[in-house]
Design an enzyme around this catalytic site. Structure first.
Site, short mmCIF file in Angstrom:
data_model
loop_
_atom_site.label_atom_id
_atom_site.label_comp_id
_atom_site.label_asym_id
_atom_site.label_seq_id
_atom_site.Cartn_x
_atom_site.Cartn_y
_atom_site.Cartn_z
N ASP A 194 0.85 -0.86 0.05
CA ASP A 194 0.03 0.18 0.04
C ASP A 194 0.90 1.18 -0.07
OD1 ASP A 194 -2.30 1.96 0.68
OD2 ASP A 194 -3.53 -0.06 0.92
N HIS B 38 2.34 2.10 -3.19
CA HIS B 38 1.27 3.08 -3.66
C HIS B 38 1.90 4.45 -3.78
CE1 HIS B 38 -2.36 0.01 -3.21
NE2 HIS B 38 -1.45 -0.46 -3.83
#
Length: 407
Positions: free
Chosen positions: A221, A244
């Protein structure tokens, strides 16, 4: 003008604090030698660790809790202050969480709460053993996800230094920083598979004077995510990817969120991530404010969305798609950002129609698309201020009509 960032002075004060504390002979509280811990990977470390902490915290002179080399099983531990003197934890070994997620009834594994003048170091590893959790953590399984633990929580700490620690395979976030003041995290190593859901590397909220320096983050993430109430923060010399990217937000999902302001991200390298330098807010929902955010001197390597303002952030398509974001964005800059984009859309500014982005600056941008098509730039409800060499040309591409589904 950006607000004065009291980061360097706070780091200097922190350094003086630990230098002065080191001049006093610190008491050592060895969890093995003094408290009977066993480095066999089977015997629970919780009681020896907590007992060592309580004695060290009660000491009127600087103290150090030592976890020697070896592998330890730790069910969970909550380490609370206030302590009577500066306190350190020297983690040399590998600390493992129970692999079975059902062993946890709340989102805590290792938690430090209400401590001043704290340091953790030693080269040790906090291993969340998250592989089973990754298989079950889906967007439909909210109850399951709500009980997954963060590897390490720092709550209400003041004047803290975290150095040379590894967080591995967390079941949820690796590190969460909440309501802290003057905390520095440096030379950290964070690692989890790129498909591991919700494993943000470092997340923070309602904190001031946070520094994240010279760390390597590989996760599933956001490498770093910045929540509401974060002020006067420096992020530099970070290697991020997979993951991310480095994100402000998400914001605007909950009532009464506090402003985010005075954030500088610089000298970072972001590689093979879905996003690079990102600001994300929910459509509809609630208001908020983000200002004085500065991304500078960043290298992007094969990043899908290198520069992104997304005020239609809608992961899993669970949002009010027909409403505009109520979060106000202003005084944001992207300077000297170079590298390659995995997709043609290298720059996306998707701002709110009801509250357009103000004073967004692009300077010295050179991002090339890795494919045959040239890189493009998309703009909605914003007129960026530009200077220097700019590739792609600002606002040269079409604007997407639907909210983005990326997390």
């Amino acid at each position: 003008m950006a607000p004065h960032l009291n980061i360097v002075p706070s780091m200097f004060v922190l350094l003086l604090l630990f230098i002065s504390a080191s001049k006093v002979q610190s008491d050592a509280f060895d969890v093995v030698a003094k408290f009977g811990a066993k480095a066999d990977g089977k015997t629970d470390l919780s009681k020896p660790f907590l007992d060592a902490w309580k004695e060290a915290c009660a000491s009127v002179t600087p103290s150090t809790v030592v976890i020697p080399k070896g592998t330890y099983l730790l069910s969970k531990v909550n380490l609370e202050g206030p302590c009577k003197a500066p306190i350190e934890i020297n983690v040399q070994g590998t600390i493992q969480a129970p692999a079975d997620p059902s062993a946890f009834k709340d989102p805590n594994w290792v938690r430090f709460y209400s401590v001043e003048n704290f340091k953790m170091f030693g080269g040790g590893i906090f291993d969340g053993q998250g592989s089973i959790a990754y298989e079950k953590n889906t967007c439909e399984n909210r109850e399951f996800r709500s009980k997954l633990p963060v590897n390490i929580r720092f709550d209400f700490l003041t004047n803290a230094l975290i150095q040379d620690i590894t967080s591995k395979d967390s079941k949820l976030f690796h590190i969460n920083v909440f309501a802290c003041k003057n905390i520095t995290l440096e030379r950290l190593k964070i690692e989890a598979p790129d498909e591991s859901p919700n494993t943000d590397g470092i997340h923070m909220g309602k904190s001031e004077g946070v520094n994240i320096i010279a760390s390597d983050i590989k996760t599933g993430d956001d490498c770093i995510s910045i929540g509401d109430g974060t002020k006067n923060m420096v992020i530099k010399e970070i290697t991020c990817g997979p993951g991310h990217g480095i994100s402000i937000g998400s914001l605007g999902k909950f009532q009464n969120e506090e402003p985010v302001e005075g954030i500088k991200i610089s000298n970072c390298t972001i590689t093979n991530t879905s996003n690079g330098a990102r600001i994300k807010t929910w459509p509809g929902e609630h208001g908020g404010a983000v200002s004085e955010i500065h991304f500078e001197d960043i290298t992007m390597n094969n990043v899908s969305s290198p520069i992104l303002i997304d005020q239609q952030y809608c992961p899993w398509n669970k949002c009010k798609k027909n409403e505009e974001s109520k979060v106000k964005l202003s005084n944001i800059s992207f300077k000297n950002i170079r590298g390659t984009s995995a997709l043609p859309e290298a720059i996306k500014f998707i701002c709110s129609g009801s509250s357009p982005c103000q004073n967004v600056e692009l300077a010295d941008i050179d991002i090339k698309h890795n494919g045959a098509e040239p890189a493009t730039s998309q703009c909605l409800n914003v007129k960026p201020i530009t200077s220097g060499k700019l590739n792609p040309i600002p606002c040269s591409g079409p604007v997407p009509k639907t909210p983005s589904a990326t997390a």
